[in-house]
Design a protein around this motif. Structure first.
Motif, PDB file in Angstrom:
ATOM      1  N   CYS A  16     -11.481  15.147 -81.210  1.00  0.00           N
ATOM      2  CA  CYS A  16     -11.822  14.269 -82.319  1.00  0.00           C
ATOM      3  C   CYS A  16     -11.829  15.069 -83.614  1.00  0.00           C
ATOM      4  O   CYS A  16     -12.196  16.224 -83.642  1.00  0.00           O
ATOM      5  N   PHE A  17     -11.469  14.389 -84.693  1.00  0.00           N
ATOM      6  CA  PHE A  17     -11.518  15.025 -85.997  1.00  0.00           C
ATOM      7  C   PHE A  17     -12.489  14.268 -86.880  1.00  0.00           C
ATOM      8  O   PHE A  17     -12.560  13.055 -86.845  1.00  0.00           O
ATOM      9  N   VAL A  18     -13.220  15.008 -87.666  1.00  0.00           N
ATOM     10  CA  VAL A  18     -14.266  14.387 -88.467  1.00  0.00           C
ATOM     11  C   VAL A  18     -13.656  13.509 -89.534  1.00  0.00           C
ATOM     12  O   VAL A  18     -12.615  13.828 -90.077  1.00  0.00           O
ATOM     13  N   ASN A  19     -14.285  12.372 -89.774  1.00  0.00           N
ATOM     14  CA  ASN A  19     -13.733  11.386 -90.681  1.00  0.00           C
ATOM     15  C   ASN A  19     -14.321  11.511 -92.066  1.00  0.00           C
ATOM     16  O   ASN A  19     -14.839  10.569 -92.627  1.00  0.00           O
ATOM     17  N   VAL A  20     -14.275  12.693 -92.614  1.00  0.00           N
ATOM     18  CA  VAL A  20     -14.845  12.892 -93.949  1.00  0.00           C
ATOM     19  C   VAL A  20     -13.883  13.741 -94.741  1.00  0.00           C
ATOM     20  O   VAL A  20     -13.321  14.672 -94.210  1.00  0.00           O
ATOM     21  N   VAL A  21     -13.706  13.424 -95.977  1.00  0.00           N
ATOM     22  CA  VAL A  21     -12.882  14.257 -96.850  1.00  0.00           C
ATOM     23  C   VAL A  21     -13.732  14.724 -98.011  1.00  0.00           C
ATOM     24  O   VAL A  21     -14.414  13.932 -98.636  1.00  0.00           O
ATOM     25  N   TYR A  22     -13.719  16.030 -98.239  1.00  0.00           N
ATOM     26  CA  TYR A  22     -14.390  16.594 -99.395  1.00  0.00           C
ATOM     27  C   TYR A  22     -13.346  16.960-100.422  1.00  0.00           C
ATOM     28  O   TYR A  22     -12.414  17.660-100.102  1.00  0.00           O
ATOM     29  N   LEU A  23     -13.534  16.526-101.622  1.00  0.00           N
ATOM     30  CA  LEU A  23     -12.604  16.860-102.681  1.00  0.00           C
ATOM     31  C   LEU A  23     -13.385  17.515-103.805  1.00  0.00           C
ATOM     32  O   LEU A  23     -14.331  16.930-104.318  1.00  0.00           O
ATOM     33  N   PHE A  24     -13.022  18.736-104.116  1.00  0.00           N
ATOM     34  CA  PHE A  24     -13.762  19.483-105.114  1.00  0.00           C
ATOM     35  C   PHE A  24     -12.879  19.691-106.333  1.00  0.00           C
ATOM     36  O   PHE A  24     -11.755  20.149-106.180  1.00  0.00           O
ATOM     37  N   TYR A  25     -13.377  19.317-107.496  1.00  0.00           N
ATOM     38  CA  TYR A  25     -12.597  19.512-108.704  1.00  0.00           C
ATOM     39  C   TYR A  25     -13.532  19.977-109.806  1.00  0.00           C
ATOM     40  O   TYR A  25     -14.737  19.967-109.666  1.00  0.00           O
ATOM     41  N   PRO A  69      -8.113  22.648-113.909  1.00  0.00           N
ATOM     42  CA  PRO A  69      -8.151  22.916-112.480  1.00  0.00           C
ATOM     43  C   PRO A  69      -8.865  21.800-111.711  1.00  0.00           C
ATOM     44  O   PRO A  69      -9.947  21.364-112.101  1.00  0.00           O
ATOM     45  N   ILE A  70      -8.243  21.358-110.660  1.00  0.00           N
ATOM     46  CA  ILE A  70      -8.828  20.348-109.777  1.00  0.00           C
ATOM     47  C   ILE A  70      -8.977  20.983-108.411  1.00  0.00           C
ATOM     48  O   ILE A  70      -8.015  21.506-107.866  1.00  0.00           O
ATOM     49  N   HIS A  71     -10.180  20.933-107.863  1.00  0.00           N
ATOM     50  CA  HIS A  71     -10.435  21.594-106.583  1.00  0.00           C
ATOM     51  C   HIS A  71     -10.873  20.556-105.555  1.00  0.00           C
ATOM     52  O   HIS A  71     -11.794  19.780-105.805  1.00  0.00           O
ATOM     53  N   MET A  72     -10.231  20.563-104.435  1.00  0.00           N
ATOM     54  CA  MET A  72     -10.463  19.530-103.444  1.00  0.00           C
ATOM     55  C   MET A  72     -10.485  20.131-102.042  1.00  0.00           C
ATOM     56  O   MET A  72      -9.586  20.866-101.662  1.00  0.00           O
ATOM     57  N   ILE A 104     -18.161  12.211-107.365  1.00  0.00           N
ATOM     58  CA  ILE A 104     -17.578  10.883-107.504  1.00  0.00           C
ATOM     59  C   ILE A 104     -17.407  10.319-106.098  1.00  0.00           C
ATOM     60  O   ILE A 104     -16.787  10.950-105.246  1.00  0.00           O
ATOM     61  N   ASN A 105     -17.968   9.150-105.876  1.00  0.00           N
ATOM     62  CA  ASN A 105     -17.866   8.516-104.571  1.00  0.00           C
ATOM     63  C   ASN A 105     -16.593   7.670-104.535  1.00  0.00           C
ATOM     64  O   ASN A 105     -16.529   6.596-105.136  1.00  0.00           O
ATOM     65  N   LEU A 106     -15.578   8.153-103.823  1.00  0.00           N
ATOM     66  CA  LEU A 106     -14.334   7.405-103.741  1.00  0.00           C
ATOM     67  C   LEU A 106     -14.364   6.334-102.660  1.00  0.00           C
ATOM     68  O   LEU A 106     -13.912   5.219-102.884  1.00  0.00           O
ATOM     69  N   VAL A 124     -21.011   9.705 -92.426  1.00  0.00           N
ATOM     70  CA  VAL A 124     -20.048   8.709 -91.953  1.00  0.00           C
ATOM     71  C   VAL A 124     -18.707   8.955 -92.630  1.00  0.00           C
ATOM     72  O   VAL A 124     -18.613   9.734 -93.590  1.00  0.00           O
ATOM     73  N   PRO A 125     -17.646   8.290 -92.161  1.00  0.00           N
ATOM     74  CA  PRO A 125     -16.333   8.460 -92.782  1.00  0.00           C
ATOM     75  C   PRO A 125     -16.348   8.117 -94.256  1.00  0.00           C
ATOM     76  O   PRO A 125     -17.061   7.222 -94.702  1.00  0.00           O
ATOM     77  N   GLY A 126     -15.547   8.830 -95.013  1.00  0.00           N
ATOM     78  CA  GLY A 126     -15.443   8.539 -96.429  1.00  0.00           C
ATOM     79  C   GLY A 126     -14.913   9.713 -97.213  1.00  0.00           C
ATOM     80  O   GLY A 126     -14.705  10.794 -96.669  1.00  0.00           O
ATOM     81  N   ILE A 127     -14.685   9.488 -98.500  1.00  0.00           N
ATOM     82  CA  ILE A 127     -14.156  10.526 -99.383  1.00  0.00           C
ATOM     83  C   ILE A 127     -15.114  10.695-100.553  1.00  0.00           C
ATOM     84  O   ILE A 127     -15.453   9.733-101.230  1.00  0.00           O
ATOM     85  N   VAL A 128     -15.537  11.917-100.778  1.00  0.00           N
ATOM     86  CA  VAL A 128     -16.411  12.239-101.908  1.00  0.00           C
ATOM     87  C   VAL A 128     -15.794  13.399-102.669  1.00  0.00           C
ATOM     88  O   VAL A 128     -15.407  14.404-102.071  1.00  0.00           O
ATOM     89  N   LEU A 129     -15.707  13.271-103.980  1.00  0.00           N
ATOM     90  CA  LEU A 129     -15.280  14.361-104.850  1.00  0.00           C
ATOM     91  C   LEU A 129     -16.527  15.054-105.380  1.00  0.00           C
ATOM     92  O   LEU A 129     -17.412  14.390-105.911  1.00  0.00           O
ATOM     93  N   ILE A 130     -16.586  16.351-105.229  1.00  0.00           N
ATOM     94  CA  ILE A 130     -17.750  17.094-105.723  1.00  0.00           C
ATOM     95  C   ILE A 130     -17.283  18.048-106.809  1.00  0.00           C
ATOM     96  O   ILE A 130     -16.504  18.968-106.556  1.00  0.00           O
ATOM     97  N   SER A 131     -17.769  17.823-108.016  1.00  0.00           N
ATOM     98  CA  SER A 131     -17.255  18.586-109.156  1.00  0.00           C
ATOM     99  C   SER A 131     -18.054  19.840-109.436  1.00  0.00           C
ATOM    100  O   SER A 131     -17.512  20.845-109.850  1.00  0.00           O
ATOM    101  N   ASN A 132     -19.362  19.759-109.231  1.00  0.00           N
ATOM    102  CA  ASN A 132     -20.177  20.898-109.625  1.00  0.00           C
ATOM    103  C   ASN A 132     -21.500  20.870-108.866  1.00  0.00           C
ATOM    104  O   ASN A 132     -21.952  19.812-108.422  1.00  0.00           O
ATOM    105  N   THR A 133     -22.083  22.036-108.737  1.00  0.00           N
ATOM    106  CA  THR A 133     -23.373  22.162-108.058  1.00  0.00           C
ATOM    107  C   THR A 133     -24.234  23.150-108.840  1.00  0.00           C
ATOM    108  O   THR A 133     -23.714  24.006-109.563  1.00  0.00           O
ATOM    109  N   SER A 134     -25.534  23.028-108.680  1.00  0.00           N
ATOM    110  CA  SER A 134     -26.428  23.933-109.396  1.00  0.00           C
ATOM    111  C   SER A 134     -27.719  24.101-108.608  1.00  0.00           C
ATOM    112  O   SER A 134     -28.259  23.130-108.059  1.00  0.00           O
ATOM    113  N   LEU A 135     -28.203  25.329-108.546  1.00  0.00           N
ATOM    114  CA  LEU A 135     -29.534  25.619-108.011  1.00  0.00           C
ATOM    115  C   LEU A 135     -30.259  26.468-109.049  1.00  0.00           C
ATOM    116  O   LEU A 135     -29.781  27.537-109.441  1.00  0.00           O
TER     117      LEU A 135
END
Length: 604
Positions: free
Chosen positions: A2-11, A80-83, A130-132, A225-236
């Motif tokens: 099985c393959f996980v049904n999630v896509v992470y897109l980083f930009y 630059p777009i990171h995914m 961004i929740n695609l 759950v399955p889906g596509i999320v674009l994550i642009s930035n993170t901060s701690l």
């Protein structure tokens, strides 16, 4: 598979929050205290994923892809777009074994927290996304380790923020179709929205507090759950404050006044819940029943095992095959268990079988103990054993005839080493159960015959071969002396080791990674693995009530996070010079890290 049904897109766009904090090695550590509310810089390394995989670790089982590059037509500047992508062909309709997937990063806080006379350390974890197409929760989590290594409460959920999207409130912006090439669909979306990405970007924030200074905190991002999320930035960030904010939660509020596409969600949590003075200590009754025989502390080996009363008959079967000492912990869930145990101990046949056995009782904690504390019970059995060498085994396994003497001879011939793990190969035999014990092979020659007839095989050969593959059964069949086994991921052999070896990690409870983690530690600490040529143990069939298939998603996620936290802490304690975002993977390689050191690059 099985393959996980999630896509992470980083930009990423511009240089917003692009600073990272990765201090060079220092002769002396200088602690910045951030008094009077002063806020640290962003402590996450590669916070916008501009450097592809660097510092981030894969929180899941499946391969990641990284997409990058692009030009903004309006400004003609590099954009630059990171995914990161996790998918395979028809992934929209797949039903994965592990439905969540994500990324994590441990962050060193030794230079950013210290003992203070009052107040709290406030940690804030922000994720812009961004929740695609995600229609389930997007989770962000922090797990902390204090400078005195007080563990977190295993049952707390206060350190997790689940942003709900099940009802569509997360504003999904894409609807991928079956068979659609997802990378193309996302690339098209990003090109189409180059000028308005900022107004589509939501933010989720989690705030937690600690009175104690922290060694490090691990930050997680993962949906379930399955889906596509674009994550642009993170901060701690971290700061010292005099007072905590009151706990609160707000979800999917409108972020920008003139556009309701982006959402703002925030959870103000409380203090990290630790197993401190409030944690219920386990009640242990050592030597509830003592062995009537004496053994040699140096030359004999003690079998250490754990069980509940329902498996007592399997303990008796093991005792029939082993003439050495045993240290056994019985898990007591209720008073009825003690009454049942006393009845079993009064039986004359059982008394005779148990003459080598020290029995100890470990009582279930009254609060929040839903999983069987397998590694804690193992450690109790080891601590209460009486010999220098121990053989930790599960009572569902029965050992070969004369194994105690076989082990003695090899300990003597190797001059009683303290850094060698002597592997006892494990097998499964068709039909071998409590109702059919007579088919147990009397020696290696008989077992080899059963192997050639395909009536016996390496344990887990069909379901998870990696668990015992390095033992190399074909080589064992031909072996007349010990041979070295070479470690590989997921190996979990049974075997004999000196009692001074690192103990089992007690955060593991229930089923999963409890033995894998221990063998991994021995490997990283340069133990040698020698396979005993005449030794074997055979699994006794039983109902698989604790199988992986019966675990909930929450159970599996907890096991994986425990595994990651366990080896992160191991790395911190034993290889502190490598505890930084760049070098850490070289010491504490986690599942698939070695495959994902270069997430596949694609142009958008």
């Amino acid at each position: 598979m099985c393959f996980v049904n999630v896509v992470y897109l980083f930009y990423m766009w511009g240089a917003r929050d692009s600073a990272v904090c990765y201090p060079p090695p220092k002769a002396e550590r200088h602690v910045t205290k951030y008094r009077n509310g002063a806020i640290s810089p962003n402590l996450l390394y590669n916070n916008d994923f501009a450097q592809n995989w660097v510092a981030w670790r894969h929180y899941g089982r499946y391969r990641l892809s990284h997409f990058s590059n692009g030009v903004t037509r309006a400004t003609n500047k590099q954009h630059p777009i990171h995914m990161l992508a996790i998918y395979d062909g028809d992934f929209i309709n797949a039903t994965p074994d592990l439905p969540w997937n994500g990324v994590l990063q441990p962050v060193d806080l030794r230079d950013h927290t210290s003992f203070m006379g009052s107040g709290y350390y406030e940690l804030r974890f922000d994720v812009d996304y961004i929740n695609l197409s995600l229609k389930g929760n997007l989770n962000i989590k922090m797990r902390a380790v204090t400078k005195d290594f007080t563990p977190m409460d295993a049952h707390t959920t206060d350190n997790v923020f689940s942003v709900p999207n099940t009802d569509g409130s997360g504003n999904q912006l894409m609807n991928p179709k079956k068979g659609e090439v997802l990378s193309d669909a996302v690339s098209h979306f990003l090109r189409e929205h180059q000028k308005d990405l900022h107004v589509l970007t939501s933010r989720a924030s989690l705030v937690m507090y600690s009175k104690k200074p922290l060694n490090y905190v691990t930050c997680y991002i993962y949906p379930e759950v399955p889906g596509i999320v674009l994550i642009s930035n993170t901060s701690l960030t971290v700061r010292h404050v005099d007072y905590k904010e009151d706990p609160s939660v707000k979800v999917n509020m409108q972020r920008f006044e003139k556009d309701d596409s982006a959402k703002l969600s925030e959870k103000i949590g409380d203090e990290f819940k630790l197993r401190d003075l409030m944690w219920e200590k386990r009640r242990v009754q050592p030597f509830y029943r003592q062995s009537t025989r004496h053994f040699n502390k140096k030359t004999d080996t003690t079998i250490t095992a754990q069980l509940d009363v329902s498996r007592f008959s399997r303990l008796i079967e093991l005792c029939k095959q082993w003439d050495g000492p045993m240290s056994v912990v019985i898990y007591i869930k209720e008073q009825k268990d003690i009454r049942d145990l006393n009845t079993l101990l009064e039986d004359r046949a059982n008394m005779a079988a148990l003459e080598n056995v020290d029995i100890h009782l470990a009582h279930k904690r009254e609060l929040n103990e839903n999983l069987y504390p397998i590694n804690e019970l193992r450690n109790i059995a080891i601590e209460l054993s009486k010999t220098e060498y121990i053989f930790t085994i599960d009572v569902d396994f029965v050992v070969s005839n004369g194994l105690n003497q076989h082990i003695k001879s090899h300990l003597q011939s190797t001059n009683y080493p303290v850094d060698v793990f002597f592997v006892v190969p494990a097998f499964e035999l068709d039909g071998y159960s409590m109702e059919n014990t007579k088919i147990f092979p009397k020696d290696k020659r008989e077992l080899v015959s059963l192997l050639k007839q395909d009536k016996a095989r390496q344990i887990l050969a069909a379901s998870f071969e990696e668990a015992h593959k390095p033992t190399d059964i074909n080589k064992w069949i031909r072996a007349e002396s010990t041979y070295e086994a070479i470690y590989s991921e997921h190996w979990e052999p049974f075997g004999v080791v000196h009692r001074s070896a690192i103990k089992y990690d007690e955060r593991f409870a229930g089923y999963g990674w409890d033995k894998v983690s221990h063998i991994y530690y021995l490997h990283k600490l340069s133990f040698q693995f020698l396979v005993l040529p005449e030794a074997y143990t055979i699994h006794m069939e039983h109902a698989t009530s604790t199988s992986w298939a019966n675990r909930t998603t929450a159970d599996k996620e907890w096991i994986f996070s425990s595994w990651f936290e366990s080896i992160t802490e191991f790395n911190f304690k034993y290889f502190p010079q490598y505890f930084n975002p760049i070098d850490m993977k070289n010491v504490a390689t986690m599942n698939h890290d070695h495959n994902n050191n270069h997430w596949f690059d694609h142009k958008v």
